[in-house]
Design a protein around this motif. Structure first.
Motif, PDB file in Angstrom:
ATOM      1  N   UNK A 239       6.821 -12.401  -5.931  1.00 34.52           N
ATOM      2  CA  UNK A 239       7.167 -13.837  -5.977  1.00 34.52           C
ATOM      3  C   UNK A 239       8.503 -14.402  -6.123  1.00 34.52           C
ATOM      4  N   UNK A 240       9.380 -13.457  -6.762  1.00 32.34           N
ATOM      5  CA  UNK A 240      10.573 -13.748  -7.281  1.00 32.34           C
ATOM      6  C   UNK A 240      11.422 -13.570  -6.048  1.00 32.34           C
ATOM      7  N   UNK A 241      11.308 -12.531  -5.248  1.00 30.53           N
ATOM      8  CA  UNK A 241      12.037 -12.229  -4.142  1.00 30.53           C
ATOM      9  C   UNK A 241      11.787 -13.329  -3.247  1.00 30.53           C
ATOM     10  N   UNK A 242      10.636 -13.845  -2.981  1.00 31.40           N
ATOM     11  CA  UNK A 242      10.271 -14.955  -1.995  1.00 31.40           C
ATOM     12  C   UNK A 242      10.979 -16.328  -2.515  1.00 31.40           C
ATOM     13  N   UNK A 252      22.514 -23.962   4.028  1.00 30.30           N
ATOM     14  CA  UNK A 252      23.024 -23.341   5.095  1.00 30.30           C
ATOM     15  C   UNK A 252      22.886 -24.056   6.543  1.00 30.30           C
ATOM     16  N   UNK A 253      23.933 -23.600   7.509  1.00 28.05           N
ATOM     17  CA  UNK A 253      23.971 -24.318   8.658  1.00 28.05           C
ATOM     18  C   UNK A 253      22.536 -24.234   9.390  1.00 28.05           C
ATOM     19  N   UNK A 254      22.016 -23.221   9.393  1.00 31.25           N
ATOM     20  CA  UNK A 254      20.760 -23.195  10.134  1.00 31.25           C
ATOM     21  C   UNK A 254      19.829 -22.037   9.326  1.00 31.25           C
ATOM     22  N   UNK A 255      18.906 -22.615   8.272  1.00 31.06           N
ATOM     23  CA  UNK A 255      17.922 -21.794   7.507  1.00 31.06           C
ATOM     24  C   UNK A 255      17.277 -20.858   8.365  1.00 31.06           C
ATOM     25  N   UNK A 256      16.977 -19.783   7.815  1.00 31.36           N
ATOM     26  CA  UNK A 256      16.104 -18.950   8.551  1.00 31.36           C
ATOM     27  C   UNK A 256      14.514 -19.365   8.239  1.00 31.36           C
ATOM     28  N   UNK A 257      14.263 -20.275   8.557  1.00 33.13           N
ATOM     29  CA  UNK A 257      12.765 -21.108   8.347  1.00 33.13           C
ATOM     30  C   UNK A 257      11.603 -19.761   8.764  1.00 33.13           C
ATOM     31  N   UNK A 258      11.858 -19.364   9.956  1.00 37.91           N
ATOM     32  CA  UNK A 258      11.082 -18.429  10.336  1.00 37.91           C
ATOM     33  C   UNK A 258      10.668 -17.223   9.593  1.00 37.91           C
ATOM     34  N   UNK A 259      11.787 -16.750   9.062  1.00 33.85           N
ATOM     35  CA  UNK A 259      11.557 -15.743   8.099  1.00 33.85           C
ATOM     36  C   UNK A 259      10.921 -15.968   6.508  1.00 33.85           C
ATOM     37  N   UNK A 260      11.329 -17.156   6.224  1.00 37.39           N
ATOM     38  CA  UNK A 260      10.792 -17.620   4.975  1.00 37.39           C
ATOM     39  C   UNK A 260       9.265 -17.816   5.142  1.00 37.39           C
ATOM     40  N   UNK A 261       8.930 -18.342   6.314  1.00 32.74           N
ATOM     41  CA  UNK A 261       7.526 -18.451   6.544  1.00 32.74           C
ATOM     42  C   UNK A 261       6.542 -17.081   6.654  1.00 32.74           C
ATOM     43  N   UNK A 262       7.388 -16.233   7.539  1.00 35.30           N
ATOM     44  CA  UNK A 262       6.797 -15.040   7.579  1.00 35.30           C
ATOM     45  C   UNK A 262       6.534 -14.213   6.089  1.00 35.30           C
ATOM     46  N   UNK A 263       7.590 -14.479   5.346  1.00 30.04           N
ATOM     47  CA  UNK A 263       7.570 -13.714   4.026  1.00 30.04           C
ATOM     48  C   UNK A 263       6.428 -14.511   3.026  1.00 30.04           C
TER      49      UNK A 263
END
Length: 291
Positions: A239-242, A252-263
């Motif tokens: 939970x803390x890592x996420x 950020x210029x282009x956040x890593x939305x896909x990786x955040x959702x995958x996590x």
């Protein structure tokens, strides 16, 4: 249901007509599943599509699911969470059934006060205890010569203090509905009280134990407040890592939305699997405590 209701095939206790009831259920299910469906869709989209507000992906990619294991220490966080929450779930359930057995089957001074305290402890907010708990843990190296802050066992003790009262109350309500004649028969057969607890009470209270264990597991799995303060980078929970990964994407210029959702999906999978495996025990344990 009345005889007239049975003849007409209509549930006399239903609040809404059958057609309207089905419509309400469908709306509620869609309301719950729509965010989950979007998270899954966003996890297989390129980040540019998520940022543009695309709902249906034009192309599916698994790069996000592969990249999260190197972008963030998700595997380490999951391992820590499973270890900490698993130990807390097992220990709290076993201690809870032993404590509840004493509270239900024996009469002693302070018993009612203790039972009331179990309920009262549920109203104490965690934020109120965070600072005093941190001060006590931080003082441990000076007074006891041991380090607590930043360790997994320190986090286990913290979660146990919150999980035990609830787990004990669950087991108290469950054991109250268990026939005392079964225990008396065991005593007549020569079993001690420990033997009765181990060979009769524990097997029969399995649904209640599973309910107490799962709720204790979820308490630690969903916690961010205490885990973010009482851990260090190598002992962070999932939970803390996420939470840290999501916060690092802001600005950020282009956040890593896909990786955040995958996590997020990966962190939710163990809880979903847990519910699916123990679903029938959860129903039995929760309804057993209402008898």
């Amino acid at each position: 249901m009345s005889s007239a209701g049975r003849r007409s095939g209509v549930d006399a206790t239903a609040i809404l007509p059958p057609g309207l009831r089905r419509g309400v259920i469908i709306v509620l299910v869609l309301f719950v599943l729509a965010p989950c469906a979007y998270i899954l869709a966003a996890s297989v989209m390129p980040d540019i599509e998520v940022a543009s507000g695309t709902v249906v992906p034009s192309s599916v990619t698994l790069e996000n699911w592969i990249a999260i294991w190197t972008t963030v220490p998700l595997a380490q966080g999951l391992a820590t969470s499973v270890l900490v929450c698993g130990v807390v779930a097992v220990v709290s359930a076993l201690l809870a059934v032993a404590t509840a057995y004493v509270l239900v089957r024996f009469t002693f001074l302070g018993r009612i006060t203790f039972l009331r305290a179990l309920v009262g402890l549920q109203s104490v907010p965690g934020t109120l205890l965070l600072l005093p708990l941190f001060v006590v843990y931080a003082s441990a190296p000076t007074y006891l010569g041991i380090t607590v802050v930043g360790t997994t066992w320190g986090l286990m003790i913290t979660y146990l203090t919150f999980a035990l009262p609830f787990a004990t109350w669950v087991m108290v309500t469950y054991l109250r509905g268990m026939p005392v004649e079964l225990e008396e028969a065991g005593l007549l057969d020569g079993l001690s009280r420990i033997g009765v607890l181990r060979r009769i009470v524990l097997p029969l209270s399995a649904p209640g134990l599973i309910v107490a264990a799962i709720f204790s597991f979820l308490l630690g799995w969903n916690d961010v407040l205490f885990a973010s303060v009482l851990t260090q980078p190598r002992t962070r929970t999932a939970a803390v890592v996420l939470q840290a990964f999501g916060a690092s994407q802001e600005g950020g210029a282009l956040p890593l939305y896909g990786q955040v959702m995958s996590s997020a999906v990966v962190c939710a999978v163990p809880v979903v699997v847990l519910y699916l495996i123990f679903q029938r025990y959860l129903v039995g344990g929760l309804t057993g405590g209402l008898k």
